[in-house]
Design an enzyme around this catalytic site. Sequence first.
Site, PDB file in Angstrom:
ATOM      1  N   GLY A 216      59.251  40.732 111.157  1.00 36.93           N
ATOM      2  CA  GLY A 216      58.081  41.475 110.524  1.00 36.93           C
ATOM      3  C   GLY A 216      58.588  42.129 109.253  1.00 36.93           C
ATOM      4  CG  ASN A 217      56.591  42.771 105.884  1.00 39.98           C
ATOM      5  OD1 ASN A 217      55.946  43.595 105.743  1.00 39.98           O
ATOM      6  ND2 ASN A 217      56.445  41.405 106.093  1.00 39.98           N
ATOM      7  CE1 TYR A 218      60.518  49.232 109.115  1.00 41.70           C
ATOM      8  CE2 TYR A 218      61.991  48.558 107.177  1.00 41.70           C
ATOM      9  CZ  TYR A 218      61.800  49.065 108.448  1.00 41.70           C
ATOM     10  OH  TYR A 218      62.888  49.182 109.502  1.00 41.70           O
ATOM     11  CB  SER A 219      53.529  45.345 104.453  1.00 43.40           C
ATOM     12  OG  SER A 219      52.258  45.508 104.144  1.00 43.40           O
TER      13      SER A 219
END
Length: 405
Positions: A216-219
């Site tokens: 995933g990512n931090y968005s």
Amino acid sequence: MNSILERVMFKNKNVLLGVTGSISVYKAVDLASKMVQDGIDVDVVMTESATRFVTPLTFQSITHRPVHTDMWTPVTEFNIKHVSLAERANVVAIAPATANTIARIARGFADDLLECTVLSTRAPIIVAPAMDVGMYQNLVTQDNIKRIRTRGYKIVGPASGRLASGLEGPGRLAEVSEIQAAIYQFLGQSGDLAGKRIVVSAGGTQEPIDPVRYIGNYSSGKMGYAIAEAARNRGALVTLVSAATSVPPPLGIELVHARTAHQMREAIVELSLSANVLIMAAAVADYRPRDIASGKIKRKQKDLKLELTKTSDILEEVKGNLIKVGFAAESEDLLKNATGKLNAKGLHLIVANDITAPDAGFSVDTNRVVIIDRSGQADQLPLMSKSEVAHKILDRVAQLLSNTQ
Ligand code: CTP
């Protein structure tokens, strides 16, 4: 919300808030306050029974305007009070609306100031019922609600839950945000994006590794959600394609969930066929695991290699007669990299930000962006709320849309 631009947008907009006698009247105070903070002129009309729950002074202190409680007090401001109030309202919202008031307006009674105003107005009318479950479920009330709905009134709620009586069931006044969304949607109908179909993507995609893990990512989704909300308030028909986020979705928009880059691609390619604008604020994974393990990967090996394969570039893939806006989150060479993406993906605008700045980018409520267009002009904006950034982007989108008409 509450951005400077939101206040400018709602300048000279008038909402007539009709308040009737229900314990949930305190929520109407919050609703009035939120609208005032967004620059709306709020005229409050209270029924006699509403004044038993909260005094007119409460609303007056919030709206900085006289609160109207009966038809017979001498006034200097209006000739015929209910006519003036009815005429200047852009939207009439009755929240909370009791079973009694609903019954009376369903039959066209004109016995008090609120009823007279409702009967006189040409503005859209929103009714947010609040009453005990028995009263709400009574066929007489259901019939009255059906009548006003058929006549074009918008009914918001009621919500279900614990009621003041201690009973459980439908009858609670809808959430303030829900009533507010309905009001803003009507106010936006004369906005500069009225009727335009805008697809916004938001959040960070999650690419599964096995049944319990993903890349995933931090968005946080905050920027995309702010754009969706701002576009809705300017009259657009918004579809939000949302990957994982940490914020609740704005109301009054169509929400499509897309967890992975592939699901987002499928949704956006389809929706773009009928859209006027595509704004890709989502952080889409560039790579996904080539194979997804069918069972949980065990901790047996010392090292584990994940093989990744490229996802498709959604923005680049979408072609057609629509305005395309991209985002570029960069940690170096901001302008050069962003302009490269604008050209490679055939965009009209790219919104670039430096993700190394602590007060801009992921998770925070503010952003500092540069908007670059096809001519290479770069508009560096100061630090502002994501809602203000959203409006700045939409100002440019509205301009591009008017050029293509
Ligand atoms: N984007 C997209 N599809 C992808 C990846 C990105 O549509 N598979 C969109 C993003 O939503 C954003 C824009 O393309 O609007 C730029 O995304 P960004 O991650 O900054 O750039 P990439 O093209 O992925 O390039 P790089 O990661 O190498 O900087």
